[in-house]
Design a protein around this motif. Structure first.
Motif, PDB file in Angstrom:
ATOM      1  N   ARG A  22     -70.235  31.250 -36.471  1.00 51.89           N
ATOM      2  CA  ARG A  22     -70.568  32.616 -36.047  1.00 51.89           C
ATOM      3  C   ARG A  22     -70.547  33.588 -37.217  1.00 51.89           C
ATOM      4  O   ARG A  22     -71.290  34.568 -37.236  1.00 51.89           O
ATOM      5  CB  ARG A  22     -69.619  33.060 -34.936  1.00 51.89           C
ATOM      6  CG  ARG A  22     -69.995  32.448 -33.596  1.00 51.89           C
ATOM      7  CD  ARG A  22     -69.022  32.782 -32.499  1.00 51.89           C
ATOM      8  NE  ARG A  22     -69.554  32.393 -31.195  1.00 51.89           N
ATOM      9  CZ  ARG A  22     -68.819  32.264 -30.098  1.00 51.89           C
ATOM     10  NH1 ARG A  22     -67.514  32.512 -30.146  1.00 51.89           N
ATOM     11  NH2 ARG A  22     -69.373  31.907 -28.958  1.00 51.89           N
ATOM     12  N   ASP A  23     -69.680  33.308 -38.209  1.00 55.82           N
ATOM     13  CA  ASP A  23     -69.668  34.144 -39.408  1.00 55.82           C
ATOM     14  C   ASP A  23     -70.974  34.011 -40.171  1.00 55.82           C
ATOM     15  O   ASP A  23     -71.492  34.993 -40.726  1.00 55.82           O
ATOM     16  CB  ASP A  23     -68.501  33.753 -40.325  1.00 55.82           C
ATOM     17  CG  ASP A  23     -67.157  34.235 -39.792  1.00 55.82           C
ATOM     18  OD1 ASP A  23     -67.160  35.069 -38.866  1.00 55.82           O
ATOM     19  OD2 ASP A  23     -66.124  33.763 -40.291  1.00 55.82           O
ATOM     20  N   LYS A  24     -71.515  32.799 -40.210  1.00 59.27           N
ATOM     21  CA  LYS A  24     -72.728  32.543 -40.985  1.00 59.27           C
ATOM     22  C   LYS A  24     -73.998  32.765 -40.181  1.00 59.27           C
ATOM     23  O   LYS A  24     -75.066  33.012 -40.756  1.00 59.27           O
ATOM     24  CB  LYS A  24     -72.701  31.111 -41.528  1.00 59.27           C
ATOM     25  CG  LYS A  24     -71.592  30.874 -42.551  1.00 59.27           C
ATOM     26  CD  LYS A  24     -71.945  29.744 -43.491  1.00 59.27           C
ATOM     27  CE  LYS A  24     -70.976  29.723 -44.653  1.00 59.27           C
ATOM     28  NZ  LYS A  24     -71.397  28.813 -45.726  1.00 59.27           N
ATOM     29  N   SER A  29     -76.428  31.514 -30.142  1.00 57.90           N
ATOM     30  CA  SER A  29     -75.774  30.968 -28.948  1.00 57.90           C
ATOM     31  C   SER A  29     -75.092  29.656 -29.314  1.00 57.90           C
ATOM     32  O   SER A  29     -75.754  28.639 -29.523  1.00 57.90           O
ATOM     33  CB  SER A  29     -76.800  30.728 -27.839  1.00 57.90           C
ATOM     34  OG  SER A  29     -77.415  31.939 -27.456  1.00 57.90           O
ATOM     35  N   VAL A  30     -73.760  29.694 -29.414  1.00 55.97           N
ATOM     36  CA  VAL A  30     -72.985  28.535 -29.851  1.00 55.97           C
ATOM     37  C   VAL A  30     -71.966  28.184 -28.778  1.00 55.97           C
ATOM     38  O   VAL A  30     -71.261  29.056 -28.271  1.00 55.97           O
ATOM     39  CB  VAL A  30     -72.257  28.812 -31.182  1.00 55.97           C
ATOM     40  CG1 VAL A  30     -71.534  27.567 -31.667  1.00 55.97           C
ATOM     41  CG2 VAL A  30     -73.238  29.298 -32.233  1.00 55.97           C
ATOM     42  N   TYR A  31     -71.863  26.888 -28.437  1.00 55.78           N
ATOM     43  CA  TYR A  31     -70.978  26.430 -27.376  1.00 55.78           C
ATOM     44  C   TYR A  31     -70.071  25.317 -27.894  1.00 55.78           C
ATOM     45  O   TYR A  31     -70.541  24.388 -28.544  1.00 55.78           O
ATOM     46  CB  TYR A  31     -71.790  25.906 -26.183  1.00 55.78           C
ATOM     47  CG  TYR A  31     -72.774  26.909 -25.639  1.00 55.78           C
ATOM     48  CD1 TYR A  31     -72.419  27.799 -24.635  1.00 55.78           C
ATOM     49  CD2 TYR A  31     -74.083  26.967 -26.141  1.00 55.78           C
ATOM     50  CE1 TYR A  31     -73.327  28.729 -24.135  1.00 55.78           C
ATOM     51  CE2 TYR A  31     -74.993  27.885 -25.660  1.00 55.78           C
ATOM     52  CZ  TYR A  31     -74.620  28.763 -24.654  1.00 55.78           C
ATOM     53  OH  TYR A  31     -75.518  29.680 -24.178  1.00 55.78           O
ATOM     54  N   ALA A 295     -68.080  20.112 -44.258  1.00 59.58           N
ATOM     55  CA  ALA A 295     -69.190  19.557 -43.477  1.00 59.58           C
ATOM     56  C   ALA A 295     -69.890  20.654 -42.680  1.00 59.58           C
ATOM     57  O   ALA A 295     -71.127  20.666 -42.570  1.00 59.58           O
ATOM     58  CB  ALA A 295     -68.678  18.462 -42.540  1.00 59.58           C
ATOM     59  N   LEU A 296     -69.120  21.589 -42.134  1.00 60.18           N
ATOM     60  CA  LEU A 296     -69.709  22.684 -41.367  1.00 60.18           C
ATOM     61  C   LEU A 296     -70.502  23.638 -42.258  1.00 60.18           C
ATOM     62  O   LEU A 296     -71.528  24.183 -41.843  1.00 60.18           O
ATOM     63  CB  LEU A 296     -68.616  23.442 -40.620  1.00 60.18           C
ATOM     64  CG  LEU A 296     -68.097  22.750 -39.356  1.00 60.18           C
ATOM     65  CD1 LEU A 296     -66.749  23.303 -38.951  1.00 60.18           C
ATOM     66  CD2 LEU A 296     -69.106  22.892 -38.216  1.00 60.18           C
ATOM     67  N   ASP A 301     -75.775  25.716 -43.634  1.00 60.26           N
ATOM     68  CA  ASP A 301     -76.877  25.888 -44.578  1.00 60.26           C
ATOM     69  C   ASP A 301     -78.140  25.198 -44.066  1.00 60.26           C
ATOM     70  O   ASP A 301     -79.250  25.738 -44.176  1.00 60.26           O
ATOM     71  CB  ASP A 301     -76.486  25.333 -45.952  1.00 60.26           C
ATOM     72  CG  ASP A 301     -75.410  26.166 -46.629  1.00 60.26           C
ATOM     73  OD1 ASP A 301     -75.187  27.314 -46.200  1.00 60.26           O
ATOM     74  OD2 ASP A 301     -74.780  25.661 -47.578  1.00 60.26           O
ATOM     75  N   ASN A 302     -77.969  24.000 -43.504  1.00 59.69           N
ATOM     76  CA  ASN A 302     -79.111  23.271 -42.958  1.00 59.69           C
ATOM     77  C   ASN A 302     -79.684  24.001 -41.747  1.00 59.69           C
ATOM     78  O   ASN A 302     -80.899  24.005 -41.512  1.00 59.69           O
ATOM     79  CB  ASN A 302     -78.686  21.856 -42.565  1.00 59.69           C
ATOM     80  CG  ASN A 302     -79.625  20.784 -43.115  1.00 59.69           C
ATOM     81  OD1 ASN A 302     -80.533  21.066 -43.902  1.00 59.69           O
ATOM     82  ND2 ASN A 302     -79.406  19.549 -42.711  1.00 59.69           N
ATOM     83  N   LEU A 303     -78.804  24.625 -40.970  1.00 55.55           N
ATOM     84  CA  LEU A 303     -79.251  25.387 -39.806  1.00 55.55           C
ATOM     85  C   LEU A 303     -80.117  26.571 -40.236  1.00 55.55           C
ATOM     86  O   LEU A 303     -81.101  26.916 -39.561  1.00 55.55           O
ATOM     87  CB  LEU A 303     -78.037  25.864 -39.007  1.00 55.55           C
ATOM     88  CG  LEU A 303     -78.305  26.640 -37.720  1.00 55.55           C
ATOM     89  CD1 LEU A 303     -79.189  25.847 -36.768  1.00 55.55           C
ATOM     90  CD2 LEU A 303     -76.978  27.010 -37.043  1.00 55.55           C
TER      91      LEU A 303
END
Length: 322
Positions: A22-24, A29-31, A295-296, A301-303
């Motif tokens: 959420r910071d990045k 919409s994240v679950y 990893a996140l 970055d990939n997102l």
């Protein structure tokens, strides 16, 4: 950049993951999902297009079908490097990426630590320490020894760098042989029969594929030096465990350090627990403080690339496993 697609963070530590993402990616919409059993229903409810997933509760129960048979999931981002728990999949329907290299240095240190433990005889000294007995002891250098690296991806290359710094000869095996930094000889898999007997240490860091399943079997153990040590940080199934037990019982190798097994957790009655010359660890060579944040970060970055319509990094070929 638009608000973007629905994303599920499938991990046993979703609070950390949620905050970082959420910071990045504010407004996305994240679950969270911290169980295997609840993933399918959450995908259906949210119509999730993207799932970041960590294999946190073993392979046998992993909800593979929930990810690969969903009509909405287009991208599965694996938080580690291994993807055998997902395969096979149709790359035309779903893209799978991994966090290759996220634990390469740690896994290399694990392998190096196992090598040093055997050469220094630390387990034997620890046994005598517990008994409070003073023995005449000696240690053995690893300088001048030969290391056979099965797999020259990020982990194999990280270990090769460390091995050369300590004066080892390095032999490497990879699917497509080519000169590789810090590796004295690079061979294809077909050269293995002539390499087993040259190695003092054998480190396995290849993906689990049909081509690698049972790769280290009876013929391999028969060709090894009686003083050889096997170190496995790959996936359960690459080493034929029945053949390994036979080799240990017959004194055909010095010992083994095993971080992966065909069945995980390793059953309490499994014979591998009883060997003094076997180090058993709970699939933790890639687990270190901060690994999932790293990893996140890679996923975040990939997102960004995904949301911009750019090519994703770390796309895995289901046939190659990397």
């Amino acid at each position: 950049m638009t608000a973007g697609p629905a994303v599920i963070l499938h991990t046993n530590a979703p609070a950390v993951a949620m905050k970082l993402l959420r910071d990045k990616h504010p407004g996305l919409s994240v679950y969270p999902c911290d169980s295997y059993a609840g993933l399918a229903a959450l995908i259906e409810e949210t119509k999730a297009e993207i799932v970041y997933s960590v294999r946190f509760d073993g392979t046998a129960r992993f909800p593979r079908s929930a990810l690969l048979e969903s009509p909405t999931v287009k991208w599965v981002s694996v938080g580690g490097s291994g993807t055998d728990h997902l395969g096979p999949w149709n790359p035309e329907k779903v893209t799978v990426t991994n966090a290759t290299g996220v634990a390469a240095d740690m896994m290399a240190e694990y392998a190096l630590g196992a090598m040093l433990s055997f050469s220094l005889g630390l387990r034997n000294f620890a046994r005598h320490q517990r008994a409070r007995t003073w023995i005449t002891g000696a240690v053995e250098p690893i300088q001048g020894k030969t290391l056979l690296l099965l797999g020259l991806g990020r982990t194999g290359q990280a270990l090769a760098r460390r091995a050369k710094a300590l004066g080892l000869t390095t032999l490497g095996v990879r699917a497509h042989p080519r000169p590789t930094a810090d590796v004295d000889e690079v061979h294809g898999i077909e050269a293995l029969p002539g390499l087993w007997g040259r190695a003092d240490f054998i480190t396995c860091c290849v993906p689990l594929l049909e081509a690698t399943r049972g790769l280290i079997g009876a013929a391999a153990f028969a060709a090894m030096k009686p003083s050889a040590v096997l170190i496995d940080v790959s996936r359960g199934g690459v080493v034929d465990e029945a053949a390994l037990l036979s080799a240990l019982d017959g004194g055909r190798i010095k010992g083994a350090a095993l971080d992966v097994f065909s069945t995980e957790p390793l059953p309490a009655d499994h014979p591998l627990w009883r060997y003094e010359n076997v180090i058993v660890t709970p699939h933790c060579s890639s687990v270190y403080e901060g690994w999932e944040e790293k990893a996140l970060d890679m996923f975040a970055d990939n997102l960004s690339r995904y949301r911009r319509g750019e090519k994703l990094l770390g796309v895995v070929d289901p046939m190659r496993g990397y």
